[in-house]
Design an enzyme around this catalytic site. Structure first.
Site, short mmCIF file in Angstrom:
data_model
loop_
_atom_site.label_atom_id
_atom_site.label_comp_id
_atom_site.label_asym_id
_atom_site.label_seq_id
_atom_site.Cartn_x
_atom_site.Cartn_y
_atom_site.Cartn_z
N ALA A 63 0.86 -1.18 0.00
CA ALA A 63 0.00 0.00 0.00
C ALA A 63 0.90 1.23 0.00
O ALA A 63 2.08 1.14 0.35
CB ALA A 63 -0.88 -0.02 1.24
N GLY A 102 0.54 -5.15 0.63
CA GLY A 102 -0.64 -5.18 -0.23
C GLY A 102 -0.32 -5.72 -1.62
O GLY A 102 -1.21 -6.27 -2.29
C1 3H9 Z 1 0.52 -2.41 3.33
O1 3H9 Z 1 0.77 -2.88 2.26
C2 3H9 Z 1 -0.83 -2.51 3.98
C3 3H9 Z 1 -1.71 -3.59 3.38
O2 3H9 Z 1 -1.48 -4.82 3.99
C4 3H9 Z 1 -3.17 -3.29 3.62
C5 3H9 Z 1 -3.73 -2.13 2.90
C6 3H9 Z 1 -5.22 -2.02 3.05
N1 3H9 Z 1 4.62 3.48 0.08
O3 3H9 Z 1 13.41 1.81 0.62
P1 3H9 Z 1 13.81 2.56 -0.59
C7 3H9 Z 1 9.43 4.86 -1.13
S1 3H9 Z 1 1.69 -1.55 4.21
C8 3H9 Z 1 5.11 4.69 -0.22
O4 3H9 Z 1 14.82 3.64 -0.42
P2 3H9 Z 1 14.95 0.16 -1.69
C9 3H9 Z 1 10.48 5.22 -0.12
O5 3H9 Z 1 9.98 6.10 0.85
C10 3H9 Z 1 3.10 -1.50 3.15
N2 3H9 Z 1 6.41 4.90 -0.51
O6 3H9 Z 1 14.28 1.60 -1.77
C11 3H9 Z 1 11.53 5.83 -1.01
O7 3H9 Z 1 11.13 7.15 -1.29
P3 3H9 Z 1 12.21 8.31 -1.47
C12 3H9 Z 1 3.85 -2.78 3.16
C13 3H9 Z 1 7.24 3.86 -0.47
O8 3H9 Z 1 15.18 -0.24 -3.09
C14 3H9 Z 1 11.44 5.02 -2.29
O9 3H9 Z 1 10.15 4.41 -2.27
N3 3H9 Z 1 5.05 -2.65 2.39
C15 3H9 Z 1 6.80 2.58 -0.14
O10 3H9 Z 1 16.09 0.18 -0.72
C16 3H9 Z 1 12.48 3.95 -2.40
O11 3H9 Z 1 12.48 3.16 -1.20
C17 3H9 Z 1 6.21 -2.24 2.95
O12 3H9 Z 1 6.29 -2.01 4.13
C18 3H9 Z 1 5.42 2.40 0.14
N4 3H9 Z 1 4.91 1.20 0.44
O13 3H9 Z 1 13.85 -0.78 -1.06
C19 3H9 Z 1 7.37 -2.13 2.01
N5 3H9 Z 1 7.86 1.74 -0.16
O14 3H9 Z 1 13.07 7.90 -2.63
C20 3H9 Z 1 8.13 -0.89 2.29
C21 3H9 Z 1 8.92 2.48 -0.52
O15 3H9 Z 1 11.39 9.54 -1.70
N6 3H9 Z 1 9.22 -0.67 1.35
N7 3H9 Z 1 8.57 3.76 -0.70
O16 3H9 Z 1 12.97 8.34 -0.18
C22 3H9 Z 1 10.39 -1.33 1.41
O17 3H9 Z 1 10.60 -2.24 2.20
C23 3H9 Z 1 11.48 -0.87 0.48
O18 3H9 Z 1 11.15 0.42 0.06
C24 3H9 Z 1 11.66 -1.76 -0.79
C25 3H9 Z 1 12.67 -1.07 -1.75
C26 3H9 Z 1 12.20 -3.14 -0.38
C27 3H9 Z 1 10.37 -1.91 -1.55
#
Ligand code: 3H9
Length: 692
Positions: A63, A102
């Site tokens: 999400a 999500g």
């Molecule tokens: C969910 O899904 C709830 C559901 O179950 C239910 C819904 C009803 N949203 O980490 P990075 C941004 S909860 C918005 O440096 P990497 C991040 O801020 C979600 N933004 O890259 C950054 O922005 P900026 C469950 C997001 O390659 C940029 O993307 N999912 C999100 O080292 C790059 O990120 C998670 O918790 C997001 N969801 O790692 C996953 N994710 O460049 C969270 C990232 O402006 N994300 N951004 O600073 C991660 O674990 C890592 O970002 C990922 C990439 C592994 C994907």
């Protein structure tokens, strides 16, 4: 505005692509786009099957976290997933990169899932203080079985494609997502009935037959989930998956998800997520700053820190030369490293072959000249300015002119160390935390002359070493230890005034720290603090007495507490009560009980005050960086959002008043509220979002 969701056709197969950089998060436009495209494709008689895929570096990472806490704009994720479940033609999720949160839940709502071998899968919501709210708690146990699903959801860790295939989470690993995904879609296009995870209870049978299994799992994670709300809520949802029909389970999950979303713990953890990413950005250091490759490293000093630092390089695949002055010390260092790797392999953390490969990357040496080939040399010798300057002078003559020289000092002036070389622009501090191969924080100390490309190289290297880098300026103790010193001096005065070591520790344990200050001092060694005080000409009434009594901490079986052989549990010791009583008597203090909330304020407010000075002096780039230092270096409970975030929530007016009272009572000018606190409190503002 163009939609981030588009469709192209390949014969009777429709390929729906989400293109929402950077990580294809499921924001409103994506959810709405999916709903529109799916409705059109469902009604299109010329479409036999649908492939759902993502552009860019990854499948959907979850999400959109930036939308959390704001009113949700329909359609919700669960509605899109429901829409897929009602389609009369197959939908295939074609996955690359990471399918997270999500994103994985959406994929679990599809009929089939295929992925590249490099793909990873996870439900990391728990790290945001949440639970998977798009059906993950109901569907993942149905796919993988209850315990594997609980492990994934309560740890937030990812699994690889191979594990996903074996577990039945995906149906096939494919070599590419274009031709192979289309071929797969054609292959299954006519298969009926359409398989849906929601309709298959098979893997729940084992847990239904053995309901005690879940409680046993809950007990096994009790320690690591202390203070967090989400793990218990996830377990409740999985229990609901076993007890209720899926529609009711989904409704229950949604209710618990919203409850967590509103909790202060999740708000703090979401803040921490963005704060960590912010810490990686250094103002004035553009993203195209040249970064030099680090192909070979050298570490000087094979003690506990040096050995741990060398392991970081070896873990990241970088060969490292570990240099000591004496054969015995080198031998001891290399032996400890081997033992550490073997213990990890024994626990199943890495394979024995991987352990050997890592050990083989570390070469011991007794000659400083062997640092000559290194792209970076990290010094981890005794904390002594004279010694460090002499060493840097020598290294300067040995290593290539373009090599980086880093000092693992925890307190000393990096500019003074840099001045002993002919390349101050290539010198900086890299302050690792003990144990250096485990703790994730790396304070990168930027000297006055450190070149941008050297700083950028270190930021990149830190991530390769799996560290969380925070850039700090030069001052005594940098960010973390400088604040910690303020806490330590309160430990001494609180003990003299009447608190016991167990009471001090309990206050911080109840707050959420993994360890209290007295047990921590015992772990680090009472002699370590004593030596630092000697260097500074300082005295501590209680700790110095412990040192004089040979109570050096865990290693001697006694410090602030006593320890049974082979057991690290601190046990209160009447002998220490006597030592404290004697120290108090000498100072003419009549001891009295101190309530826990006062202990907490006394331990934490002075740290906040020091942090305010640190911000004003520009030692930390921003308030949130200080929070990152405390999460990853000192075990500050992330669900309380770090010292700066916490202080803002307590209110800087309250902190200011508390500090004023302490300063008066103790006659300690260092406790006078910092000008920044006075200014912000008067304006009704907090640290975050303010300019120092
Ligand atoms: C969910 O899904 C709830 C559901 O179950 C239910 C819904 C009803 N949203 O980490 P990075 C941004 S909860 C918005 O440096 P990497 C991040 O801020 C979600 N933004 O890259 C950054 O922005 P900026 C469950 C997001 O390659 C940029 O993307 N999912 C999100 O080292 C790059 O990120 C998670 O918790 C997001 N969801 O790692 C996953 N994710 O460049 C969270 C990232 O402006 N994300 N951004 O600073 C991660 O674990 C890592 O970002 C990922 C990439 C592994 C994907």
């Amino acid at each position: 505005m163009t939609s981030p969701v588009t469709t192209r056709r390949s014969g009777d197969i429709a390929v729906v692509t989400i293109d929402n950089p950077p990580v294809n998060a499921l924001g409103h436009a994506v959810r709405a786009g999916l709903a529109t495209e799916l409705a059109a494709l469902g009604a299109d008689g010329t479409v036999a099957a649908i492939v759902l895929t993502c552009a860019g570096r990854t499948f959907i990472a979850g999400a959109d976290i930036t939308e959390f806490g704001k009113p949700m704009q329909p359609p919700g994720l669960h509605e899109v997933i429901q829409q897929i479940g009602q389609m009369a033609k197959p939908v295939v999720a074609a996955i690359h990169g990471t399918a997270l949160g999500g994103g994985l839940e959406l994929a679990l709502g599809c009929h089939y899932r295929i992925a590249l071998a490099s793909a990873q899968f996870g439900l990391p919501e728990v790290k945001l203080g949440l639970l998977p709210g798009g059906g993950g708690t109901q569907r993942l146990p149905r796919v993988l079985g209850v315990i594997p699903a609980l492990e994934i959801m309560t740890s937030g860790e990812f699994i690889g494609a191979e594990t996903a295939l074996v577990g039945g989470l995906i149906q096939r690993i494919v070599p590419d997502l274009d031709a192979a995904a289309l071929a797969f879609a054609r292959e299954i296009a006519a298969d009926r009935p359409l398989p849906l995870v929601a309709n298959d209870d098979g893997k729940l049978a084992e847990a239904r037959a053995n309901p005690g299994m879940i409680d046993e799992f809950a007990r096994s994670i009790a320690r690591r989930s202390r203070g967090f709300k989400a793990p218990a809520a996830i377990i409740d949802c999985v229990k609901a998956a076993l007890a209720k029909p899926i529609a009711e389970g989904l409704a229950y999950e949604r209710e618990r998800f919203m409850e967590l979303m509103r909790s202060p713990e999740s708000a703090a953890q979401r803040y921490a997520f963005f704060a960590e990413r912010e810490a990686g950005k250094v103002p004035g250091l553009p993203s195209d700053t040249p970064v030099r490759p680090i192909r070979h490293a050298a570490v000087i000093g094979a003690g506990t820190m040096g050995g741990g630092i060398a392991m970081n390089f070896a873990n990241a695949g970088i060969p490292v030369t570990l240099i000591e002055t004496g054969a015995e010390a080198l031998e001891r260092g290399l032996k400890t490293i081997r033992a550490n790797y073997e213990a990890t392999a024994k626990r199943g953390g890495i394979t024995p072959a991987e352990a050997e490969a890592r050990i083989a990357r570390i070469t011991g040496s007794l000659k400083l000249e062997d640092a000559a080939a290194a792209d970076i040399v990290t010094e981890a010798v005794f904390e002594d300015m004279g010694l460090k300057k002499e060493l840097f002078g020598k290294l300067d003559r040995i290593v290539r002119p373009d090599a980086i020289l880093a000092s693992n000092t925890s307190t000393l002036d990096v500019d003074e160390i840099a001045a002993s070389t002919s390349r101050p622009e290539r010198v900086l501090g890299t302050h690792y935390f003990s144990p250096a191969n485990v703790m994730k924080l790396l304070e990168i100390v930027r000297g006055k002359k450190t070149e941008p490309s050297v700083l950028a190289t270190l930021m990149t290297l830190a991530r390769k070493l799996k560290k969380v880098p925070v850039v700090v300026g030069v001052c005594y103790g940098f960010v973390g230890n400088r604040m910690l010193h303020r806490r330590s001096s309160q430990v001494e005065s609180l003990l003299i005034e009447g608190a016991s070591p167990a009471e001090l520790d309990q206050a911080l344990l109840d707050f959420g720290f993994p360890m209290g200050p007295c047990a921590m001092a015992d772990l680090a060694g009472i002699d370590v603090g004593w030596r630092i005080r000697q260097g500074l000409g300082l005295k501590d009434a209680v700790s110095d007495r412990l040192y004089d009594a040979g109570r050096l901490g865990q290693k001697t079986g006694a410090g602030f507490f006593r320890y049974e052989p082979g057991n690290r549990t601190p046990i209160p010791d009447p002998a220490v009560d006597a030592i404290i009583a004697a120290a108090a008597a000498e100072k003419g203090v009549t001891r009295h009980p101190i309530p826990q909330d006062e202990i907490l304020a006394r331990l934490l407010y002075p740290m906040i005050n020091e942090a305010a000075h640190i911000l004003e002096e520009g030692i930390a780039l921003r308030a949130s960086d200080i929070d990152i230092v405390w999460f990853y270096g000192y075990g500050w409970p992330v669900y309380r959002g770090g010292p700066m975030y916490w202080a803002d929530h307590v209110g800087l007016g309250t902190i200011r008043d508390g500090l004023r009272k302490m300063a008066d009572k103790l006659g300690d000018a260092r406790l006078t509220p910092a000008p920044l606190i006075e200014r912000l409190a008067a304006a009704g503002q907090g640290f975050l979002g303010s300019k120092a």
